[in-house]
Write a protein that holds these residues in place. Structure first.
Motif, PDB file in Angstrom:
ATOM      1  N   VAL A  28       0.842  -1.199   0.000  1.00 52.86           N
ATOM      2  CA  VAL A  28       0.000   0.000   0.000  1.00 52.86           C
ATOM      3  C   VAL A  28       0.879   1.252   0.000  1.00 52.86           C
ATOM      4  CG1 VAL A  28      -1.764   1.291   1.269  1.00 52.86           C
ATOM      5  CG2 VAL A  28      -1.939  -1.195   1.095  1.00 52.86           C
ATOM      6  N   LYS A  29       1.935   1.216   0.788  1.00 53.29           N
ATOM      7  CA  LYS A  29       2.857   2.356   0.833  1.00 53.29           C
ATOM      8  C   LYS A  29       3.456   2.622  -0.545  1.00 53.29           C
ATOM      9  CE  LYS A  29       6.949   4.010   3.285  1.00 53.29           C
ATOM     10  NZ  LYS A  29       7.942   3.704   4.325  1.00 53.29           N
ATOM     11  N   LYS A  30       3.852   1.569  -1.256  1.00 54.72           N
ATOM     12  CA  LYS A  30       4.422   1.728  -2.600  1.00 54.72           C
ATOM     13  C   LYS A  30       3.400   2.325  -3.566  1.00 54.72           C
ATOM     14  CE  LYS A  30       7.928  -1.874  -2.379  1.00 54.72           C
ATOM     15  NZ  LYS A  30       8.367  -3.187  -2.923  1.00 54.72           N
ATOM     16  N   HIS A  31       2.136   1.902  -3.443  1.00 53.85           N
ATOM     17  CA  HIS A  31       1.096   2.496  -4.292  1.00 53.85           C
ATOM     18  C   HIS A  31       0.976   3.994  -4.011  1.00 53.85           C
ATOM     19  CE1 HIS A  31      -0.561  -0.927  -6.416  1.00 53.85           C
ATOM     20  NE2 HIS A  31      -0.665  -1.612  -5.305  1.00 53.85           N
ATOM     21  N   ASN A  32       0.986   4.370  -2.747  1.00 54.05           N
ATOM     22  CA  ASN A  32       0.833   5.780  -2.376  1.00 54.05           C
ATOM     23  C   ASN A  32       2.040   6.628  -2.760  1.00 54.05           C
ATOM     24  OD1 ASN A  32      -1.806   5.893  -1.348  1.00 54.05           O
ATOM     25  ND2 ASN A  32      -1.134   4.905   0.541  1.00 54.05           N
ATOM     26  N   LEU A  33       3.205   6.007  -2.872  1.00 53.80           N
ATOM     27  CA  LEU A  33       4.418   6.724  -3.267  1.00 53.80           C
ATOM     28  C   LEU A  33       4.665   6.651  -4.774  1.00 53.80           C
ATOM     29  CD1 LEU A  33       6.795   5.656  -0.350  1.00 53.80           C
ATOM     30  CD2 LEU A  33       5.654   7.863  -0.671  1.00 53.80           C
ATOM     31  N   LYS A  38       4.443   6.545 -12.741  1.00 49.93           N
ATOM     32  CA  LYS A  38       3.521   7.674 -12.643  1.00 49.93           C
ATOM     33  C   LYS A  38       2.363   7.593 -13.620  1.00 49.93           C
ATOM     34  CE  LYS A  38       6.578  10.531 -15.440  1.00 49.93           C
ATOM     35  NZ  LYS A  38       7.392  11.724 -15.496  1.00 49.93           N
ATOM     36  N   HIS A  39       2.374   6.614 -14.525  1.00 53.88           N
ATOM     37  CA  HIS A  39       1.284   6.466 -15.481  1.00 53.88           C
ATOM     38  C   HIS A  39       0.360   5.302 -15.130  1.00 53.88           C
ATOM     39  CE1 HIS A  39       3.053   9.552 -17.927  1.00 53.88           C
ATOM     40  NE2 HIS A  39       4.214   8.912 -17.917  1.00 53.88           N
ATOM     41  N   ARG A  40       0.582   4.674 -14.007  1.00 51.82           N
ATOM     42  CA  ARG A  40      -0.259   3.561 -13.559  1.00 51.82           C
ATOM     43  C   ARG A  40      -1.538   4.088 -12.929  1.00 51.82           C
ATOM     44  NH1 ARG A  40       1.565  -1.055 -15.859  1.00 51.82           N
ATOM     45  NH2 ARG A  40       3.783  -1.279 -15.543  1.00 51.82           N
ATOM     46  N   PHE A  41      -2.547   3.222 -12.858  1.00 50.89           N
ATOM     47  CA  PHE A  41      -3.842   3.620 -12.306  1.00 50.89           C
ATOM     48  C   PHE A  41      -3.710   4.165 -10.888  1.00 50.89           C
ATOM     49  CE2 PHE A  41      -7.699   2.641  -9.895  1.00 50.89           C
ATOM     50  CZ  PHE A  41      -8.630   3.365 -10.623  1.00 50.89           C
ATOM     51  N   THR A  42      -2.920   3.500 -10.052  1.00 51.56           N
ATOM     52  CA  THR A  42      -2.834   3.940  -8.651  1.00 51.56           C
ATOM     53  C   THR A  42      -2.049   5.238  -8.489  1.00 51.56           C
ATOM     54  OG1 THR A  42      -0.947   2.482  -8.261  1.00 51.56           O
ATOM     55  CG2 THR A  42      -3.138   1.628  -7.695  1.00 51.56           C
ATOM     56  N   ALA A  43      -1.371   5.690  -9.528  1.00 51.04           N
ATOM     57  CA  ALA A  43      -0.626   6.955  -9.447  1.00 51.04           C
ATOM     58  C   ALA A  43      -1.555   8.165  -9.488  1.00 51.04           C
ATOM     59  CB  ALA A  43       0.390   7.041 -10.579  1.00 51.04           C
ATOM     60  N   LYS A  44      -2.830   7.948  -9.743  1.00 51.43           N
ATOM     61  CA  LYS A  44      -3.798   9.047  -9.794  1.00 51.43           C
ATOM     62  C   LYS A  44      -4.128   9.602  -8.414  1.00 51.43           C
ATOM     63  CE  LYS A  44      -5.960   7.252 -13.960  1.00 51.43           C
ATOM     64  NZ  LYS A  44      -7.178   6.741 -14.579  1.00 51.43           N
ATOM     65  N   ALA A  45      -3.735   8.872  -7.370  1.00 53.83           N
ATOM     66  CA  ALA A  45      -4.032   9.311  -5.997  1.00 53.83           C
ATOM     67  C   ALA A  45      -2.900   8.869  -5.083  1.00 53.83           C
ATOM     68  CB  ALA A  45      -5.358   8.715  -5.526  1.00 53.83           C
ATOM     69  N   ASN A  46      -2.869   9.439  -3.897  1.00 51.14           N
ATOM     70  CA  ASN A  46      -1.883   9.017  -2.899  1.00 51.14           C
ATOM     71  C   ASN A  46      -2.541   8.778  -1.542  1.00 51.14           C
ATOM     72  OD1 ASN A  46      -2.404  11.609  -2.151  1.00 51.14           O
ATOM     73  ND2 ASN A  46      -0.287  12.304  -2.173  1.00 51.14           N
ATOM     74  N   ASP A  47      -3.830   8.474  -1.579  1.00 49.57           N
ATOM     75  CA  ASP A  47      -4.563   8.208  -0.340  1.00 49.57           C
ATOM     76  C   ASP A  47      -5.129   6.781  -0.309  1.00 49.57           C
ATOM     77  OD1 ASP A  47      -6.479   8.595  -2.317  1.00 49.57           O
ATOM     78  OD2 ASP A  47      -7.802   9.801  -1.050  1.00 49.57           O
ATOM     79  N   TRP A  48      -4.456   5.851  -0.975  1.00 50.25           N
ATOM     80  CA  TRP A  48      -4.928   4.465  -1.012  1.00 50.25           C
ATOM     81  C   TRP A  48      -4.872   3.864   0.385  1.00 50.25           C
ATOM     82  CZ3 TRP A  48      -7.384   3.034  -5.219  1.00 50.25           C
ATOM     83  CH2 TRP A  48      -7.083   3.674  -6.417  1.00 50.25           C
ATOM     84  N   GLU A  49      -5.930   3.140   0.733  1.00 47.90           N
ATOM     85  CA  GLU A  49      -5.987   2.460   2.027  1.00 47.90           C
ATOM     86  C   GLU A  49      -6.497   1.044   1.808  1.00 47.90           C
ATOM     87  OE1 GLU A  49     -10.267   4.331   3.390  1.00 47.90           O
ATOM     88  OE2 GLU A  49      -8.455   5.552   3.646  1.00 47.90           O
ATOM     89  N   LEU A  50      -6.038   0.137   2.647  1.00 49.39           N
ATOM     90  CA  LEU A  50      -6.452  -1.250   2.524  1.00 49.39           C
ATOM     91  C   LEU A  50      -7.944  -1.372   2.792  1.00 49.39           C
ATOM     92  CD1 LEU A  50      -5.600  -4.177   2.027  1.00 49.39           C
ATOM     93  CD2 LEU A  50      -5.221  -4.364   4.495  1.00 49.39           C
TER      94      LEU A  50
END
Length: 96
Positions: A28-33, A38-50
């Motif tokens: 989760v930390k890697k997704h948020n960082l 930077k072009h991946r889906f999860t790069a659109k936000a930095n507030d991902w939570e399990l």
């Protein structure tokens, strides 16, 4: 430990389904960082939570769970899955 996980971004109001064998807090930390690019889906936000974590028997089992969840293409399905332990058990059994 192989798992299928679902993370949620409140700012996007979106879910992301993935698999890993590393500790989930690291993932989760890697997704948020934005460590996956930077072009991946999860790069659109930095507030991902399990949101949900499903234990798998193997990495391939986790992948089958991931694909089944993604095939549903439904946030409603994911919300029901979190609340319903029977649904979770069925998903795990159907994808072994």
């Amino acid at each position: 430990m192989d798992v299928c996980y679902i993370i949620f971004s409140p700012s996007l109001n979106k879910f992301y389904v993935g698999i890993t064998h590393e500790p989930i807090h690291n993932r989760v930390k890697k997704h948020n960082l934005h460590q996956y690019g930077k072009h991946r889906f999860t790069a659109k936000a930095n507030d991902w939570e399990l949101y949900l974590l499903l234990q798998a028997q193997s990495y391939s089992h986790a992948r089958r769970m991931e694909l089944k969840i993604k095939k549903m293409k439904s946030a409603k399905f994911i919300r029901e899955l979190k609340e319903n332990l029977v649904m979770q058990s069925l998903l795990i059994q159907q994808t072994i």
